[in-house]
Design an enzyme around this catalytic site. Structure first.
Site, PDB file in Angstrom:
ATOM      1  N   ASN A  35       0.844  -1.199   0.000  1.00  0.00           N
ATOM      2  CA  ASN A  35       0.000   0.000   0.000  1.00  0.00           C
ATOM      3  C   ASN A  35       0.881   1.252   0.000  1.00  0.00           C
ATOM      4  OD1 ASN A  35      -2.405   1.431  -0.002  1.00  0.00           O
ATOM      5  ND2 ASN A  35      -2.577   1.441   2.231  1.00  0.00           N
ATOM      6  N   ASP A  58       7.649  -8.439   3.083  1.00  0.00           N
ATOM      7  CA  ASP A  58       6.640  -8.429   4.143  1.00  0.00           C
ATOM      8  C   ASP A  58       7.347  -8.632   5.491  1.00  0.00           C
ATOM      9  OD1 ASP A  58       4.658  -9.140   5.942  1.00  0.00           O
ATOM     10  OD2 ASP A  58       3.600 -10.465   4.539  1.00  0.00           O
ATOM     11  N   PHE A  80       5.107   0.025  11.859  1.00  0.00           N
ATOM     12  CA  PHE A  80       3.904   0.555  11.200  1.00  0.00           C
ATOM     13  C   PHE A  80       3.222  -0.497  10.334  1.00  0.00           C
ATOM     14  CE2 PHE A  80       6.558   4.477  11.450  1.00  0.00           C
ATOM     15  CZ  PHE A  80       5.661   5.339  12.050  1.00  0.00           C
ATOM     16  N   SER A 124      -3.861   2.836  17.821  1.00  0.00           N
ATOM     17  CA  SER A 124      -4.929   3.726  17.344  1.00  0.00           C
ATOM     18  C   SER A 124      -5.908   4.033  18.477  1.00  0.00           C
ATOM     19  CB  SER A 124      -5.680   3.021  16.211  1.00  0.00           C
ATOM     20  OG  SER A 124      -6.932   3.632  15.983  1.00  0.00           O
ATOM     21  N   TYR A 149      -9.831  -4.810  12.210  1.00  0.00           N
ATOM     22  CA  TYR A 149      -8.635  -3.943  12.187  1.00  0.00           C
ATOM     23  C   TYR A 149      -8.346  -3.419  13.590  1.00  0.00           C
ATOM     24  CZ  TYR A 149      -6.528   0.672  12.298  1.00  0.00           C
ATOM     25  OH  TYR A 149      -5.778   1.758  12.671  1.00  0.00           O
ATOM     26  N   LYS A 153      -5.203  -4.078  16.819  1.00  0.00           N
ATOM     27  CA  LYS A 153      -4.457  -3.096  17.629  1.00  0.00           C
ATOM     28  C   LYS A 153      -4.600  -3.443  19.116  1.00  0.00           C
ATOM     29  CE  LYS A 153      -3.140  -0.606  14.094  1.00  0.00           C
ATOM     30  NZ  LYS A 153      -1.758  -0.738  13.617  1.00  0.00           N
ATOM     31  N   ASN A 199     -11.159   7.264   4.147  1.00  0.00           N
ATOM     32  CA  ASN A 199     -10.974   8.305   5.162  1.00  0.00           C
ATOM     33  C   ASN A 199     -11.337   9.676   4.595  1.00  0.00           C
ATOM     34  OD1 ASN A 199      -8.317   6.275   6.040  1.00  0.00           O
ATOM     35  ND2 ASN A 199      -9.968   6.711   7.462  1.00  0.00           N
ATOM     36  N   LEU A 200     -11.675  10.562   5.523  1.00  0.00           N
ATOM     37  CA  LEU A 200     -12.283  11.834   5.128  1.00  0.00           C
ATOM     38  C   LEU A 200     -11.362  12.727   4.270  1.00  0.00           C
ATOM     39  CD1 LEU A 200     -14.628  13.814   5.310  1.00  0.00           C
ATOM     40  CD2 LEU A 200     -13.764  14.549   7.557  1.00  0.00           C
ATOM     41  N   ILE A 217     -21.295  13.519   3.593  1.00  0.00           N
ATOM     42  CA  ILE A 217     -21.029  13.591   5.033  1.00  0.00           C
ATOM     43  C   ILE A 217     -21.899  12.548   5.702  1.00  0.00           C
ATOM     44  CG2 ILE A 217     -21.218  15.034   7.097  1.00  0.00           C
ATOM     45  CD1 ILE A 217     -20.474  17.438   5.395  1.00  0.00           C
ATOM     46  N   ARG A 231     -13.954  14.718  15.518  1.00  0.00           N
ATOM     47  CA  ARG A 231     -12.731  13.925  15.671  1.00  0.00           C
ATOM     48  C   ARG A 231     -11.581  14.859  16.019  1.00  0.00           C
ATOM     49  NH1 ARG A 231     -15.992  10.656  15.482  1.00  0.00           N
ATOM     50  NH2 ARG A 231     -16.201   8.789  14.200  1.00  0.00           N
TER      51      ARG A 231
HETATM   52  C1  UD1 Z   1     -11.049   5.362  11.273  1.00  0.00           C
HETATM   53  C2  UD1 Z   1     -10.927   4.280  12.317  1.00  0.00           C
HETATM   54  C3  UD1 Z   1      -9.609   4.380  13.002  1.00  0.00           C
HETATM   55  C4  UD1 Z   1      -8.484   4.392  12.015  1.00  0.00           C
HETATM   56  C5  UD1 Z   1      -8.704   5.560  11.062  1.00  0.00           C
HETATM   57  C6  UD1 Z   1      -7.621   5.629  10.011  1.00  0.00           C
HETATM   58  C7  UD1 Z   1     -12.935   3.483  13.466  1.00  0.00           C
HETATM   59  C8  UD1 Z   1     -13.932   3.743  14.549  1.00  0.00           C
HETATM   60  N1  UD1 Z   1     -11.986   4.401  13.300  1.00  0.00           N
HETATM   61  O1  UD1 Z   1     -11.227   6.602  11.965  1.00  0.00           O
HETATM   62  O2  UD1 Z   1      -9.424   3.282  13.868  1.00  0.00           O
HETATM   63  O3  UD1 Z   1      -7.256   4.508  12.686  1.00  0.00           O
HETATM   64  O4  UD1 Z   1      -9.957   5.406  10.420  1.00  0.00           O
HETATM   65  O5  UD1 Z   1      -7.738   4.601   9.086  1.00  0.00           O
HETATM   66  O6  UD1 Z   1     -13.025   2.523  12.796  1.00  0.00           O
HETATM   67  N2  UD1 Z   1     -16.561  10.849   6.899  1.00  0.00           N
HETATM   68  C9  UD1 Z   1     -17.548  11.374   6.073  1.00  0.00           C
HETATM   69  N3  UD1 Z   1     -17.503  11.108   4.732  1.00  0.00           N
HETATM   70  C10 UD1 Z   1     -16.507  10.340   4.180  1.00  0.00           C
HETATM   71  C11 UD1 Z   1     -15.502   9.815   5.024  1.00  0.00           C
HETATM   72  C12 UD1 Z   1     -15.567  10.071   6.385  1.00  0.00           C
HETATM   73  O7  UD1 Z   1     -18.456  12.069   6.537  1.00  0.00           O
HETATM   74  O8  UD1 Z   1     -16.539  10.119   2.952  1.00  0.00           O
HETATM   75  C13 UD1 Z   1     -16.606  11.163   8.332  1.00  0.00           C
HETATM   76  C14 UD1 Z   1     -16.780   9.934   9.226  1.00  0.00           C
HETATM   77  O9  UD1 Z   1     -18.133   9.675   9.445  1.00  0.00           O
HETATM   78  C15 UD1 Z   1     -16.057  10.398  10.486  1.00  0.00           C
HETATM   79  C16 UD1 Z   1     -14.988  11.369   9.996  1.00  0.00           C
HETATM   80  O10 UD1 Z   1     -15.368  11.724   8.677  1.00  0.00           O
HETATM   81  O11 UD1 Z   1     -16.939  11.116  11.292  1.00  0.00           O
HETATM   82  C17 UD1 Z   1     -13.620  10.741   9.956  1.00  0.00           C
HETATM   83  O12 UD1 Z   1     -13.683   9.525   9.259  1.00  0.00           O
HETATM   84  P1  UD1 Z   1     -12.371   8.719   8.860  1.00  0.00           P
HETATM   85  O13 UD1 Z   1     -11.394   9.622   8.210  1.00  0.00           O
HETATM   86  O14 UD1 Z   1     -12.796   7.503   8.119  1.00  0.00           O
HETATM   87  O15 UD1 Z   1     -11.731   8.306  10.286  1.00  0.00           O
HETATM   88  P2  UD1 Z   1     -12.401   7.555  11.532  1.00  0.00           P
HETATM   89  O16 UD1 Z   1     -13.581   6.765  11.133  1.00  0.00           O
HETATM   90  O17 UD1 Z   1     -12.572   8.560  12.629  1.00  0.00           O
END
Ligand code: UD1
Length: 339
Positions: A35, A58, A80, A124, A149, A153, A199-200, A217, A231
């Site tokens: 990755n 690996d 990591f 995490s 996942y 941890k 991830n966001l 969202i 967050r």
């Molecule tokens: C997740 C994992 C965490 C992991 C991290 C990095 C859980 C509870 N948490 O964190 O263990 O270390 O990813 O991989 O499993 N969001 C949106 N739209 C999107 C994407 C995300 O609204 O398209 C929102 C989510 O609902 C959340 C926030 O953005 O509220 C952050 O999301 P994200 O970046 O995926 O991180 P976590 O879920 O907090």
């Protein structure tokens, strides 16, 4: 020190290698590039003027890991290397347990063979599970997670704790990350996941770049000030510096310590979207959609222990996080999935 970094070509690993090299540590990366991309090693060299030793395999490959320990006098390791996609782990639990736990056990066994007694582990905030009140403090029970996942941890934290009980002269630092975002100021290193991001921030960047139509969202009816989840987003360079501080601490201590790495502040999805738009002068199309399974309404770190024990605190602003993320995303990498 000579430091082995498993997963050192990945998002957090590569930023940590930069900080290690800048601080004068000899650095050896083991990464199977499952990755990550090979040109990250060149980019690290461009930034630091130094080329880390790099082995592509690996970290669960015991024979090859032994060779690395035999060829370098390794003083400490930062681990990591792991699979990290929450949703995928729900669909492929065996892969996640096998991969993440195997590589941690293998690394520990080889460290023991070679008398290496300092380990920093990439944990995490997910280990706090759904039942602790925020802000999360290290002494709260961290024994439950919501995905395979996350369970890996929890389990590796347990393995390391038991190992230290049996070997009190060993030092294991369990770094519990909150939500790392942002990128190196050069724009050369950043988060570049394969496929559609989960991830966001990577998702926001793909929308900003016009590669995805709009951001959804996940949930606008949470019990938070604006109804969207909160967050603790921290800059990946701050997180990388936290590893350096943890290593310095481990050099002079024994035992096991769990330490949060977060800013201590929660911000909402909507606030992050607005900050991104403002920092980069971009309009970001978004809709409020249904909640995502497994998301907690709000959590952030109590950041006191990192301050007291490591002398570490996050220094980058949300604006820095948004600007650097976009700077990296605009450049991308030549063979990235942007195209
Ligand atoms: C997740 C994992 C965490 C992991 C991290 C990095 C859980 C509870 N948490 O964190 O263990 O270390 O990813 O991989 O499993 N969001 C949106 N739209 C999107 C994407 C995300 O609204 O398209 C929102 C989510 O609902 C959340 C926030 O953005 O509220 C952050 O999301 P994200 O970046 O995926 O991180 P976590 O879920 O907090």
């Amino acid at each position: 020190m000579t430091v082995l970094v498993t997963g050192g070509a990945g998002y957090i690993g590569s930023h940590t290698v930069v900080e290690l090299l800048n601080a004068g540590h000899e650095t050896i990366i083991v990464d199977d590039l499952s990755n990550a991309k090979l040109d990250v090693i060149d980019r690290i060299e461009t930034i630091t003027g130094k080329r880390p030793a790099f082995y592509q395999f690996d970290a669960a490959d015991k024979e090859r890991l032994r060779d690395v320990f035999a060829n370098h006098k390794i003083d400490a390791a930062i681990h990591f290397a792991a699979f990290k996609a929450v949703g995928e782990s729900v669909r492929k639990p065996l892969q996640y347990y096998r991969n993440n736990i195997d590589s941690a056990l293998t690394l520990l066994e080889v460290m023991e063979e070679f008398g290496c007694k300092k380990l920093v582990f990439s944990s995490s905030a997910t280990v706090y599970g759904p039942n602790n009140p925020h802000p999360y403090k290290e002494e709260m029970p961290a024994i439950q997670s919501s995905s395979p996942y996350g369970w890996t941890k929890v389990m590796i934290e347990r393995i390391l704790t038991d190992y230290v009980t049996a070997h009190p002269d060993f030092c294991a630092i369990l770094l519990r990350y909150f939500n790392p975002i942002g990128a190196h100021e050069s724009g050369l290193l950043g988060d570049d996941p394969n496929g559609i991001p989960n991830n966001l921030m990577p998702y926001i960047c793909r929308v900003a770049a016009g590669q995805l139509e709009k951001l959804t969202i996940f949930g606008g009816d949470y019990p938070t000030p604006d109804g969207t989840c909160q967050r603790d987003y921290l800059h990946v360079v701050d997180l990388a510096v936290g590893h350096l501080k943890a290593l310095e601490y481990a050099e002079n201590h024994n035992g096991v310590e769990a330490i949060n790495l977060g800013t201590g502040n929660g911000i909402s999805v909507l606030e992050l979207v607005t900050a991104f738009e403002k920092a980069n002068n971009i309009k970001l199309p978004y809709v409020i959609g249904p909640r995502r399974d497994g998301d907690l309404p709000a959590f952030w770190a109590d950041a006191e222990k990192a301050r007291n024990l490591l002398g570490w605190e996050a220094s980058h602003s949300v604006k820095d996080m948004c600007r650097s993320s976009w700077l990296f995303a605009k450049g991308g990498t030549p063979e990235s999935s942007f195209s």
